[in-house]
Design an enzyme around this catalytic site. Structure first.
Site, PDB file in Angstrom:
ATOM      1  N   ARG A 267       7.249  -6.591 -26.407  1.00  0.00           N
ATOM      2  CA  ARG A 267       6.143  -6.956 -26.350  1.00  0.00           C
ATOM      3  C   ARG A 267       4.945  -6.469 -26.413  1.00  0.00           C
ATOM      4  O   ARG A 267       3.906  -6.774 -26.225  1.00  0.00           O
ATOM      5  CB  ARG A 267       6.036  -8.389 -25.110  1.00  0.00           C
ATOM      6  CG  ARG A 267       7.025  -9.568 -25.076  1.00  0.00           C
ATOM      7  CD  ARG A 267       6.601 -10.475 -26.529  1.00  0.00           C
ATOM      8  NE  ARG A 267       7.616 -11.493 -26.721  1.00  0.00           N
ATOM      9  CZ  ARG A 267       8.832 -11.723 -27.291  1.00  0.00           C
ATOM     10  NH1 ARG A 267       9.118 -10.646 -27.800  1.00  0.00           N
ATOM     11  NH2 ARG A 267       9.283 -12.899 -27.200  1.00  0.00           N
ATOM     12  N   LEU A 268       5.119  -5.116 -26.728  1.00  0.00           N
ATOM     13  CA  LEU A 268       4.037  -4.047 -26.829  1.00  0.00           C
ATOM     14  C   LEU A 268       3.728  -4.252 -28.412  1.00  0.00           C
ATOM     15  O   LEU A 268       3.981  -3.152 -29.245  1.00  0.00           O
ATOM     16  CB  LEU A 268       4.533  -3.024 -26.159  1.00  0.00           C
ATOM     17  CG  LEU A 268       4.619  -2.724 -24.780  1.00  0.00           C
ATOM     18  CD1 LEU A 268       5.094  -1.508 -24.122  1.00  0.00           C
ATOM     19  CD2 LEU A 268       3.564  -3.110 -24.036  1.00  0.00           C
TER      20      LEU A 268
END
Length: 215
Positions: A193-194
């Site tokens: 999720r970066l």
């Protein structure tokens, strides 16, 4: 019936990356590049976009429409001016459109002001629509309540008969809108999720400022 565990639905995005050094100076040009890649990937209706409008009471509403034209000034779609979105755009011309190409793990979000395209542009696009779609633009009082589908079918018969053997003219209540952007954000999915987010913001001197955003 089995219950879907929504919390367990997730993807780990791994198909690409995005950095300020990767993008073009113009967000319109960058969008064109991404759009062509979406078309080449044979995504179903890559020109489908989520259009969000806001009423004068501050209530948002959204729907999917199709992008029909793109140039240096903005993003154009066509619809019924008397529909809910048309009414809300008349009250508040600020709008947002979003593209999501899941197969490429990409999203583009575009904010700006809406303006109507010229009647000539609307006429030209209407003239190349399939005849059935032209008839449909006359048949539907978009967003209005009707008793049943038979109402539409009877009105369609009437409109077909009215224009039998003739070209179908553009209804005065139907035409194009152009979103003129002042903010465009490109999102590329990344692991954990970066995600990568690159934003273009139009400055007071009409230049595009490019920045990376935290995911």
């Amino acid at each position: 019936m089995n219950k879907v565990d929504l919390a367990a639905l997730r993807e780990n995005y791994t198909k690409g990356s995005l950095d300020v050094s990767d993008v073009l100076p113009s967000p319109i040009q960058e969008f064109q590049k991404w759009f062509e890649q979406a078309v080449d990937s044979q995504i179903l209706e890559p020109n489908a976009m989520h259009v969000s409008t806001v009423s004068n009471e501050g209530k948002p509403s959204s729907r999917i429409v199709l992008l029909k034209s793109l140039d240096s000034t903005g993003f154009t779609f066509y619809t019924n001016y008397l529909s809910r979105k048309g009414t809300e755009l008349a009250e508040n011309p600020h709008a947002c459109i979003t593209f999501f190409w899941g197969e490429l793990e990409r999203q583009v979000r575009i904010e700006g002001l809406i303006e109507k395209v010229s009647e000539q542009d609307s006429d030209e696009y209407f003239s190349v629509r399939p005849r059935g779609s032209q008839i449909g633009a006359w048949v539907s009082n978009q967003s209005m309540v009707i008793d049943n589908r038979e109402v539409l079918e009877e009105r369609e018969k009437s409109i077909v008969a009215k224009f039998e053997g003739k070209d179908v003219p553009r209804p005065p209540h139907w035409g194009g809108y152009r979103l003129v952007p002042h903010y465009i954000e490109f999102w590329q999915g990344r692991p954990s999720r970066l995600h990568d987010r690159i934003a273009y913001t139009l400055t007071e001197n009409n230049q595009w400022k490019i920045e990376r955003l935290s995911p």
